[in-house]
Design a protein around this motif. Structure first.
Motif, PDB file in Angstrom:
ATOM      1  N   UNK A 180       0.818  -1.260   0.070  1.00  0.00           N
ATOM      2  CA  UNK A 180      -0.004   0.096  -0.054  1.00  0.00           C
ATOM      3  C   UNK A 180       1.114   1.337   0.030  1.00  0.00           C
ATOM      4  N   UNK A 181       1.900   1.184   0.936  1.00  0.00           N
ATOM      5  CA  UNK A 181       2.900   2.339   0.750  1.00  0.00           C
ATOM      6  C   UNK A 181       3.363   2.555  -0.607  1.00  0.00           C
ATOM      7  N   UNK A 182       3.704   1.669  -1.266  1.00  0.00           N
ATOM      8  CA  UNK A 182       4.344   1.801  -2.776  1.00  0.00           C
ATOM      9  C   UNK A 182       3.480   2.126  -3.610  1.00  0.00           C
ATOM     10  N   UNK A 183       2.105   1.692  -3.702  1.00  0.00           N
ATOM     11  CA  UNK A 183       1.296   2.189  -4.564  1.00  0.00           C
ATOM     12  C   UNK A 183       0.754   3.607  -4.278  1.00  0.00           C
ATOM     13  N   UNK A 184       0.727   3.871  -3.145  1.00  0.00           N
ATOM     14  CA  UNK A 184       0.129   5.086  -2.503  1.00  0.00           C
ATOM     15  C   UNK A 184       1.115   6.331  -2.917  1.00  0.00           C
ATOM     16  N   UNK A 185       2.601   5.915  -2.788  1.00  0.00           N
ATOM     17  CA  UNK A 185       3.604   6.780  -3.380  1.00  0.00           C
ATOM     18  C   UNK A 185       3.456   6.977  -4.697  1.00  0.00           C
ATOM     19  N   UNK A 186       3.113   6.081  -5.613  1.00  0.00           N
ATOM     20  CA  UNK A 186       2.831   6.565  -7.010  1.00  0.00           C
ATOM     21  C   UNK A 186       1.383   7.400  -7.196  1.00  0.00           C
ATOM     22  N   UNK A 187       0.654   7.109  -6.445  1.00  0.00           N
ATOM     23  CA  UNK A 187      -0.488   7.791  -6.617  1.00  0.00           C
ATOM     24  C   UNK A 187      -0.379   9.441  -6.247  1.00  0.00           C
ATOM     25  N   UNK A 195       2.541   9.322  -0.464  1.00  0.00           N
ATOM     26  CA  UNK A 195       1.403   8.641  -0.418  1.00  0.00           C
ATOM     27  C   UNK A 195       0.760   9.146   1.183  1.00  0.00           C
ATOM     28  N   UNK A 196       1.739   8.948   2.272  1.00  0.00           N
ATOM     29  CA  UNK A 196       1.111   9.009   3.449  1.00  0.00           C
ATOM     30  C   UNK A 196       0.494  10.362   3.715  1.00  0.00           C
ATOM     31  N   UNK A 197       0.749  11.552   2.875  1.00  0.00           N
ATOM     32  CA  UNK A 197       0.170  12.743   3.265  1.00  0.00           C
ATOM     33  C   UNK A 197      -0.708  13.379   2.006  1.00  0.00           C
ATOM     34  N   UNK A 198      -0.706  12.915   0.849  1.00  0.00           N
ATOM     35  CA  UNK A 198      -1.352  13.233  -0.246  1.00  0.00           C
ATOM     36  C   UNK A 198      -2.783  12.997  -0.117  1.00  0.00           C
ATOM     37  N   UNK A 199      -3.731  14.030  -0.661  1.00  0.00           N
ATOM     38  CA  UNK A 199      -5.232  13.646  -0.448  1.00  0.00           C
ATOM     39  C   UNK A 199      -5.411  12.699  -1.551  1.00  0.00           C
ATOM     40  N   UNK A 200      -6.163  11.590  -1.426  1.00  0.00           N
ATOM     41  CA  UNK A 200      -6.792  10.543  -2.026  1.00  0.00           C
ATOM     42  C   UNK A 200      -7.590  11.116  -3.292  1.00  0.00           C
ATOM     43  N   UNK A 201      -8.467  11.866  -2.818  1.00  0.00           N
ATOM     44  CA  UNK A 201      -9.359  12.337  -3.781  1.00  0.00           C
ATOM     45  C   UNK A 201      -8.851  13.540  -4.941  1.00  0.00           C
ATOM     46  N   UNK A 202      -7.750  14.134  -4.390  1.00  0.00           N
ATOM     47  CA  UNK A 202      -7.158  15.330  -5.327  1.00  0.00           C
ATOM     48  C   UNK A 202      -6.233  14.282  -6.291  1.00  0.00           C
ATOM     49  N   UNK A 338       9.258  -0.854   1.667  1.00  0.00           N
ATOM     50  CA  UNK A 338       8.564   0.260   1.385  1.00  0.00           C
ATOM     51  C   UNK A 338       9.459   1.406   0.383  1.00  0.00           C
ATOM     52  N   UNK A 339       8.708   2.177  -0.349  1.00  0.00           N
ATOM     53  CA  UNK A 339       9.425   3.288  -1.009  1.00  0.00           C
ATOM     54  C   UNK A 339      10.523   3.994  -0.091  1.00  0.00           C
ATOM     55  N   UNK A 340      11.608   4.348  -0.782  1.00  0.00           N
ATOM     56  CA  UNK A 340      12.553   5.067  -0.264  1.00  0.00           C
ATOM     57  C   UNK A 340      12.537   6.508  -0.840  1.00  0.00           C
TER      58      UNK A 340
END
Length: 523
Positions: A180-187, A195-202, A338-340
């Motif tokens: 999830x961390x790696x995929x969230x970083x790409x999103x 990814x741990x800080x970006x708004x998913x909606x935006x 997890x992504x570095x």
């Protein structure tokens, strides 16, 4: 208020300020744009080095004439004023080798290009995406479902995700934390946030735009071409464009704008001021907190700004990158995968070869830094060296073919690699697109001070990069015209256009757009 001239002063000549000045001028509002630097463009300016024309910022690819930049031009009847080029090579997604494949103390192995296709085909690349992100076959299927879902989401569905993080949203599809961390970083990459800080909606909003627009574009002549053209067109419509004209403060009384005072003491009476300096710098610096309600000041203070980006600009002797842009996860990973270091690298010469000497190539890259602790969760702080390692992993032989390497670390000093502060970006004036700061919670383009508005990446708008700034400017000018009682669908009253030169006085008539404002000259 009525005794003041109907004049708008726009502070800053970045994409947002230049677009606002152009749209106001087209609406028949006498406008003066004040830029503190000796050149136009803000973070979208450019500098020359060794035959290269280098963007000072690292800009996301845009939709060109189909997006907000094209909307600004169409609104003023100049839809073809900027040429947006496509690259013959698609964007590429890269993931560097993880800790398991790297011996202690060694640089990570060359990054794998796990996607060499148009971005809108992401949902169909499950196998390569799985290999690059270390996903299981089941996780890969779920990741493909996430990306396909994002491309088809309605606005109301995305708005429901505004208060979730990109990593949290990814976890709904891929529960394993590392995946999830790696995929969230790409999103989160389009927002230049982890990814741990970006708004998913935006973030999903940006990815949907990418999916629906297909091939991405870049301005011919580089990013600086956008504010340059906007300012030229604004001047042709009667606007004054002053460089070397820093604004010391916005003049306010009784919660109404009265004008601005420049750094040299010149006072410019005006009914309208549009600031692109950022929300808190405008409230606390240019205006003064005493002129705002306490709740508004508290909100401005609580907003998280966009973190400064670690950037590098690399001029190459030959073409090495067979892609219009590189995006991905670089550097070493921790033991859990997890992504570095999420990074983004634009290759402007793949769109416009004239930005470099014949046969050469230009790279503009940035590393995503966290807004709270300076780095993505569980990763070391981003650095110029770390970004260079990530790029070298994705493009073998990169540094050995470099003509120059310019860099700027997160603090903007760049003592080892920066060129006299030229790369110190202005993203810190933007409002980070995190949960609680997007959608309905995003700062408005209007303020409690009558006649004071905000444009650029600090308030209003949606999307990323230059498109966000242009979208904000459109929203800002529409609000100004509504507040003036104007019908947005009606042309500017001829009387306003006829008296624009008189109201601006000698400023609009005699100021040379590309030269510094003569000291002491008033509008």
């Amino acid at each position: 208020m009525d005794e003041l001239p109907l004049r708008a002063v726009v502070i800053g000549s970045g994409v947002g300020g230049a677009a606002a000045a152009l749209l106001l001028s087209h609406a028949g509002v006498p406008t003066l744009l004040a830029e503190k630097e000796r050149r136009l463009g803000g973070s979208a300016a450019a500098y020359e080095r060794d035959g290269f024309r280098v963007d000072t910022g690292t800009h996301m690819l845009c939709r060109g004439e189909e997006g907000p930049l094209g909307d600004v031009l169409r609104r003023v009847g100049q839809g073809d004023a900027i040429t947006f080029r496509q690259s013959s090579e698609p964007a590429a997604l890269c993931v560097a080798g993880g800790a398991r494949g790297t011996r202690a103390g060694a640089a990570p192995r060359a990054g794998r290009v796990v996607l060499q296709a148009e971005l809108w085909r992401l949902a169909g690349a499950a196998r390569e995406l799985a290999r690059g992100l270390d996903l299981t076959p089941l996780e890969a299927a779920r990741a493909a479902r996430l990306l396909a879902h994002a491309a088809a989401m309605r606005d109301v569905d995305m708005a429901a995700c505004d208060d979730a993080t990109a990593e949290g949203y990814a976890a709904r599809f891929v529960p394993r934390a590392a995946a999830a961390a790696r995929l969230g970083s790409l999103l989160g990459l389009p927002l230049l946030l982890p990814g741990a800080e970006a708004s998913a909606g935006e973030a999903l909003f940006c990815w949907r735009r990418i999916a629906r627009s297909g091939q991405q574009r870049y301005p011919e002549g580089g990013a600086a071409r956008v504010p340059e053209v906007f300012c030229r067109l604004a001047r042709e419509l009667g606007a004054a464009v002053w460089t070397g004209a820093g604004v010391r403060r916005v003049l306010v009384s009784d919660r109404r704008v009265r004008g601005v005072e420049l750094e040299d003491g010149t006072a410019l009476p005006a009914r309208i001021v549009v600031s692109t300096a950022g929300l808190l710098p405008t409230v606390s610096g240019l205006v003064g907190e005493a002129h705002f309600p306490e709740a508004y000041v508290a909100r401005a203070r609580a907003l998280a700004p966009q973190p400064r980006q670690v950037q590098v600009k690399i001029g190459l002797r030959r073409r090495l990158v067979a892609a219009g842009a590189l995006a991905g996860l670089g550097g070493e990973s921790d033991g859990d995968g997890a992504p570095a270091l999420p990074f983004y690298c634009l290759v402007p010469t793949r769109f416009d070869p004239s930005l470099a000497p014949p046969g050469h190539e230009l790279l503009c890259a940035c590393a995503v830094s966290g807004g709270r602790d300076g780095a993505p969760r569980g990763a070391p702080a981003a650095s110029v060296d770390g970004l260079l390692r990530a790029l070298a992993g994705a493009v073998p032989g990169l540094l050995s073919d470099a003509v120059f390497v310019d860099g700027a670390p997160a603090d903007g000093r760049g003592e080892a690699l920066a060129r006299a502060g030229e790369l110190a970006g202005e993203l810190a004036t933007a409002t980070a697109q995190t949960p609680g700061q997007v959608g309905r919670a995003r700062p408005a383009v209007y303020t409690p001070v009558r006649g004071l508005y905000l444009a650029g990446r600090a308030a209003g708008g949606r999307g990323a990069g230059m498109e966000l700034a242009a979208s904000s400017a459109i929203e800002c000018v529409d609000r100004i015209l509504v507040d003036m009682g104007r019908d947005l669908g009606a042309p500017a009253p001829p009387a306003l256009i006829d008296i624009a030169g008189d109201l601006l006085g000698r400023a609009a008539a005699s100021t040379v757009t590309w030269a510094a404002r003569p000291r002491g000259q008033a509008g």
